[in-house]
Design a protein around this motif. Structure first.
Motif, mmCIF file in Angstrom:
data_model
loop_
_atom_site.group_PDB
_atom_site.id
_atom_site.type_symbol
_atom_site.label_atom_id
_atom_site.label_comp_id
_atom_site.label_asym_id
_atom_site.label_seq_id
_atom_site.Cartn_x
_atom_site.Cartn_y
_atom_site.Cartn_z
ATOM 1 N N UNK A 1 1.214 -1.763 -6.504
ATOM 2 C CA UNK A 1 0.085 -0.829 -6.563
ATOM 3 C C UNK A 1 -1.229 -1.553 -6.264
ATOM 4 N N UNK A 2 -1.427 -2.706 -6.876
ATOM 5 C CA UNK A 2 -2.669 -3.462 -6.640
ATOM 6 C C UNK A 2 -2.822 -3.802 -5.164
ATOM 7 N N UNK A 3 -1.758 -4.285 -4.557
ATOM 8 C CA UNK A 3 -1.826 -4.704 -3.153
ATOM 9 C C UNK A 3 -2.071 -3.523 -2.222
ATOM 10 N N UNK A 4 -1.388 -2.421 -2.462
ATOM 11 C CA UNK A 4 -1.568 -1.261 -1.590
ATOM 12 C C UNK A 4 -2.947 -0.624 -1.773
ATOM 13 N N UNK A 5 -3.402 -0.513 -3.012
ATOM 14 C CA UNK A 5 -4.718 0.081 -3.249
ATOM 15 C C UNK A 5 -5.832 -0.790 -2.688
ATOM 16 N N UNK A 6 -5.607 -2.105 -2.643
ATOM 17 C CA UNK A 6 -6.619 -3.011 -2.096
ATOM 18 C C UNK A 6 -6.818 -2.807 -0.601
ATOM 19 N N UNK A 7 -5.869 -2.134 0.066
ATOM 20 C CA UNK A 7 -6.012 -1.894 1.505
ATOM 21 C C UNK A 7 -6.901 -0.693 1.813
ATOM 22 N N UNK A 8 -7.266 0.081 0.783
ATOM 23 C CA UNK A 8 -8.085 1.283 1.009
ATOM 24 C C UNK A 8 -9.560 0.875 1.053
ATOM 25 N N UNK A 9 -10.231 1.066 2.186
ATOM 26 C CA UNK A 9 -11.649 0.685 2.271
ATOM 27 C C UNK A 9 -12.516 1.472 1.291
ATOM 28 N N UNK A 10 -13.587 0.858 0.855
ATOM 29 C CA UNK A 10 -14.505 1.527 -0.077
ATOM 30 C C UNK A 10 -15.018 2.837 0.498
ATOM 31 N N UNK A 11 -15.253 2.881 1.809
ATOM 32 C CA UNK A 11 -15.791 4.082 2.450
ATOM 33 C C UNK A 11 -14.799 5.241 2.455
ATOM 34 N N UNK A 12 -13.520 4.963 2.194
ATOM 35 C CA UNK A 12 -12.513 6.017 2.185
ATOM 36 C C UNK A 12 -12.328 6.627 0.799
ATOM 37 N N UNK A 13 -13.081 6.145 -0.183
ATOM 38 C CA UNK A 13 -12.991 6.641 -1.553
ATOM 39 C C UNK A 13 -14.212 7.515 -1.853
ATOM 40 N N UNK A 14 -14.049 8.417 -2.793
ATOM 41 C CA UNK A 14 -15.194 9.180 -3.307
ATOM 42 C C UNK A 14 -15.441 8.659 -4.719
ATOM 43 N N UNK A 15 -16.609 8.054 -4.917
ATOM 44 C CA UNK A 15 -16.859 7.273 -6.126
ATOM 45 C C UNK A 15 -17.907 7.940 -7.016
ATOM 46 N N UNK A 16 -17.573 8.016 -8.302
ATOM 47 C CA UNK A 16 -18.521 8.432 -9.336
ATOM 48 C C UNK A 16 -18.568 7.274 -10.336
#
Length: 263
Positions: A116-131
């Motif tokens: 999970x850590x390795x796969x989630x680390x591949x998601x760029x910050x710009x692809x997330x919606x952050x609060x």
């Protein structure tokens, strides 16, 4: 053996469902490709024999991790969010939790947390919606859906999570699948000029203007399948630990404090 055969045969179909639709199918434009599976291994090694055993049951299944197991003579294999154990000669396969009585914990979750850590680390910050608060104590990833009741409840309490020092980073998981109106709505959210407001509106039942763009929704959906998502919201800690569904802000803060203390 039948339940395992069903699991592996289903693993590929779930992964196939998660692929980006082709242009013109449902109006969505494909986003970034999903992260690659584990690197190839030498077929003459125990790791290679373990992978070969899995692929005898499904040649197209993705193996995300293969490593030495906590029990002698076996390799631990992570497939579509499931942990399996294959004997070093490739003959025997075990499925289910591996509980260390002395340590009092399920050690089969360690390898899955790493994936999970390795796969989630591949998601760029710009692809997330952050609060997030200005200086969060903790950050969690939340796979969310605009239609699910507990996803909406979690979002209604977003200010309280932030007040308690918890940053929420959303990824999309339209649980009705790529061909659904739910999927199209999440594409519109991720393509909005103001994603945070669009997500809030969608969770409040308000209409979100239809938009299309290159987006990560299909990749997020595929990723959720690969890390073992069984329902939304799925909360994953920075350590790769999956929390038990929706948790009220105070309960989540307490759990995160405990995980940090256990170190």
């Amino acid at each position: 053996m039948k339940p395992f055969l069903f699991l592996l045969l289903g693993a590929f179909s779930l992964s196939a469902c998660a692929q980006s639709p082709a242009p013109g199918e449902g109006g969505e434009t494909p986003g970034p490709a999903a992260p690659a599976a584990a690197a190839p291994v030498d077929p003459g090694t125990p790791e290679g024999r373990a992978v070969a055993t899995i692929r005898k049951l499904n040649p197209r299944v993705e193996v995300d991790r293969v490593a030495e197991a906590p029990i002698e003579g076996f390799r631990e294999v992570v497939v579509s969010g499931q942990v399996l154990y294959v004997s070093d000669d490739g003959r025997y396969l075990l499925q289910g939790s591996l509980f260390d009585v002395e340590k009092g914990r399920d050690v089969s979750q360690d390898g899955l947390a790493q994936v999970r850590r390795e796969l989630l680390a591949t998601v760029p910050a710009d692809d997330r919606i952050v609060f997030a608060p200005e200086d969060p104590d903790y950050t969690v990833t939340v796979f969310t859906d605009t239609e699910c009741g507990y996803c909406r409840k979690l979002h209604q309490e977003i200010d309280e999570y932030n007040r308690l020092g918890i940053a929420i980073e959303y990824l999309a998981f339209p649980r009705m699948g790529p061909a659904s109106p739910d999927f199209a709505e999440m594409v519109s959210v991720w393509c909005a000029r103001d994603r945070r407001q669009a997500l809030t509106d969608a969770k409040d039942g308000k209409r979100v203007p239809k938009r299309d763009c290159t987006n990560p929704v299909a990749m997020h959906y595929d990723l959720g399948q690969r890390i073992g998502l069984t329902g939304t919201p799925m909360i994953v800690t920075e350590q790769g630990i999956q929390m038990p569904g929706y948790m009220p802000p105070a309960a989540l803060r307490e759990a995160l404090d405990q995980i940090a203390a256990e170190g």
